[in-house]
Design a protein around this motif. Structure first.
Motif, mmCIF file in Angstrom:
data_model
loop_
_atom_site.group_PDB
_atom_site.id
_atom_site.type_symbol
_atom_site.label_atom_id
_atom_site.label_comp_id
_atom_site.label_asym_id
_atom_site.label_seq_id
_atom_site.Cartn_x
_atom_site.Cartn_y
_atom_site.Cartn_z
ATOM 1 N N UNK A 42 -6.094 2.135 -13.066
ATOM 2 C CA UNK A 42 -7.045 3.200 -13.397
ATOM 3 C C UNK A 42 -7.262 4.211 -12.281
ATOM 4 N N UNK A 43 -6.486 4.110 -11.195
ATOM 5 C CA UNK A 43 -6.656 5.064 -10.117
ATOM 6 C C UNK A 43 -6.489 4.421 -8.756
ATOM 7 N N UNK A 44 -6.991 5.088 -7.728
ATOM 8 C CA UNK A 44 -6.871 4.592 -6.352
ATOM 9 C C UNK A 44 -7.781 3.386 -6.149
ATOM 10 N N UNK A 45 -7.211 2.311 -5.605
ATOM 11 C CA UNK A 45 -8.030 1.126 -5.317
ATOM 12 C C UNK A 45 -8.051 0.796 -3.820
ATOM 13 N N UNK A 46 -7.216 1.475 -3.040
ATOM 14 C CA UNK A 46 -7.188 1.222 -1.603
ATOM 15 C C UNK A 46 -6.339 2.300 -0.925
ATOM 16 N N UNK A 47 -6.236 2.197 0.417
ATOM 17 C CA UNK A 47 -5.386 3.100 1.193
ATOM 18 C C UNK A 47 -4.564 2.276 2.180
ATOM 19 N N UNK A 48 -3.277 2.587 2.275
ATOM 20 C CA UNK A 48 -2.366 1.838 3.141
ATOM 21 C C UNK A 48 -1.611 2.807 4.059
ATOM 22 N N UNK A 49 -0.747 2.251 4.939
ATOM 23 C CA UNK A 49 -0.065 3.101 5.929
ATOM 24 C C UNK A 49 1.407 3.341 5.611
ATOM 25 N N UNK A 50 1.804 3.032 4.373
ATOM 26 C CA UNK A 50 3.196 3.245 3.983
ATOM 27 C C UNK A 50 3.230 3.699 2.523
ATOM 28 N N UNK A 51 4.434 4.098 2.039
ATOM 29 C CA UNK A 51 4.512 4.597 0.676
ATOM 30 C C UNK A 51 5.824 4.193 0.007
#
Length: 408
Positions: A42-51
């Motif tokens: 449903x959308x953004x649930x966190x933020x990380x340092x890679x993609x």
């Protein structure tokens, strides 16, 4: 369907990139915190340092309650660097098809016919990619439709932002007006206790302006009465009285007079229950403590058996009580008195014991006017939001089916 619209299977509209998704457990994400969005169903649930991806893509929720309820967008566009877990299908628009148009097309569909599972509803990739959609052959027409709908979205987002702003103002205003009040000689908020301690005194509810007193609701009420009980068979379209139920309240404490049901009751038996302008109606079951002020109508009204009518004397402005009941102090007293059960129950007699800070009537009126002005702005924005959403819903049905033609 217009001649320039064609039926196309989703597998020919988009490329599915589900095989590239990689879920990351929460404890691992804690170790790789960064600024890159980590998406779920449903959308953004966190933020990380890679993609994983770095392009314009469409995500469509694969599983979860939202697949059925659709309380949140099911299909949405992402762009730039991002990471996607295994709870959202990842789709890339193929050549000749506009990403924004496809987002609206996918969001507009009901997927219940292909959902599997009951405990955990799921949209299977194989079933999804076999779906057939009607689309304009012209890329320019797709883009024109998407532009019209995105303009609606922009208006909706601005209206939602205005509503959020007014709600934030409301919370701050409630705290200030019910702890500091208004100096009626200047028409301004009193200085806070920290700024002018000499203007305040100690009380069982904390520091309050010297002109205020702590009292109970019961001291100022002249009537308090539950609504009458009667048979469901007494409801009749040609009745002589309307009944206000909990479902006839808005969350802000306004009565939806038009939707209240009509009953045919013996007037002599319900005479004490008939509401007069300025009476307080308080819900005592389910939304316990939700409070409204009755305003005279063309037909008689009574409260339901699950609500209490309170009538305050001339020292109290009823709207002051309505807004007071939305403050943290009174909500705490409500919650303390609720008898737990299937729905919860607030005894009407307990309400009479509620403590509150009482300013003089002229100051109450000043406080009420501040709230009324803010609530009118908030209600106007909420009304506009409802209209814009209905407009968008109608446009989606017309534009995404070719019912209404658009120029290229």
């Amino acid at each position: 369907m217009k001649d320039n619209w064609v039926k196309v299977q989703l597998s020919n509209l988009v490329e599915c990139l589900d095989g590239q998704r990689i879920p990351i457990k929460k404890e691992i994400r804690e170790l790789i915190k960064g600024s890159i969005p980590y998406y779920g169903a449903s959308g953004i649930i966190d933020f990380v340092n890679d993609y994983i991806f770095d392009e314009e893509l469409i995500l469509l929720g694969e599983d979860g309650e939202n697949v059925i309820s659709r309380n949140l967008p099911l299909a949405f566009k992402i762009s730039g660097k991002n990471w996607v877990n295994n709870h959202a299908h990842v789709l890339r628009a193929k050549h000749g098809y506009d990403t924004d148009f496809l987002v609206y097309l996918l969001e507009n569909r009901d997927y219940t016919d292909i959902v599997s599972g009951s405990a955990q509803p799921k949209i299977n990739q194989n079933n999804l990619m076999k779906l057939v959609f009607n689309v304009p052959e012209s890329l320019q027409k797709q883009q024109k439709i998407a532009k019209i709908l995105s303009t609606c979205d922009e208006v909706i987002e601005k209206t939602e932002a205005a509503i959020a702003k007014y709600k934030a103002i409301k919370q701050g205003m409630m705290h200030d007006l019910f702890t500091r009040g208004i100096d009626v000689s200047t028409g301004k908020l009193r200085p806070s206790y920290q700024e002018a301690q000499e203007l305040y005194k100690e009380s069982e509810l904390g520091m309050i302006p010297k002109e205020w007193e702590v009292s109970t609701f019961g001291r100022y009420t002249t009537h308090n009465l539950y609504g009458p009980r009667f048979s469901a068979n007494d409801y009749h379209i040609d009745g002589n009285v309307k009944t206000i139920r909990g479902t006839d309240f808005t969350k802000d404490g306004n009565i939806l007079y038009d939707q209240a049901p009509v009953a045919m009751l013996d007037k002599s038996k319900i005479l004490p229950h008939i509401l007069k302008s300025g009476d307080i109606v308080m819900i005592t079951t389910a939304d316990c403590g939700l409070t409204a002020v009755f305003e005279e109508q063309d037909i008689d009204f009574i409260s339901s058996a699950y609500a209490v009518k309170y009538r305050f004397n001339e020292h109290i402005n009823p709207y002051f009580i309505k807004y007071l009941m939305q403050t943290e102090s009174l909500l705490k007293q409500v919650n303390k008195c609720i008898r737990q059960g299937t729905l919860g129950n607030l005894p009407g007699s307990d309400v009479l014991k509620f403590l509150f800070c009482k300013p003089e009537l002229d100051e109450q009126i000043e406080i009420v006017e501040r709230f009324k002005s803010l609530f009118q702005k908030l209600q106007a924005e909420e009304s506009s939001l409802s209209k814009y959403k209905k407009l968008k819903e109608g446009l989606m049905q017309d534009l995404l089916t070719g019912k209404v033609e658009v120029s290229e």
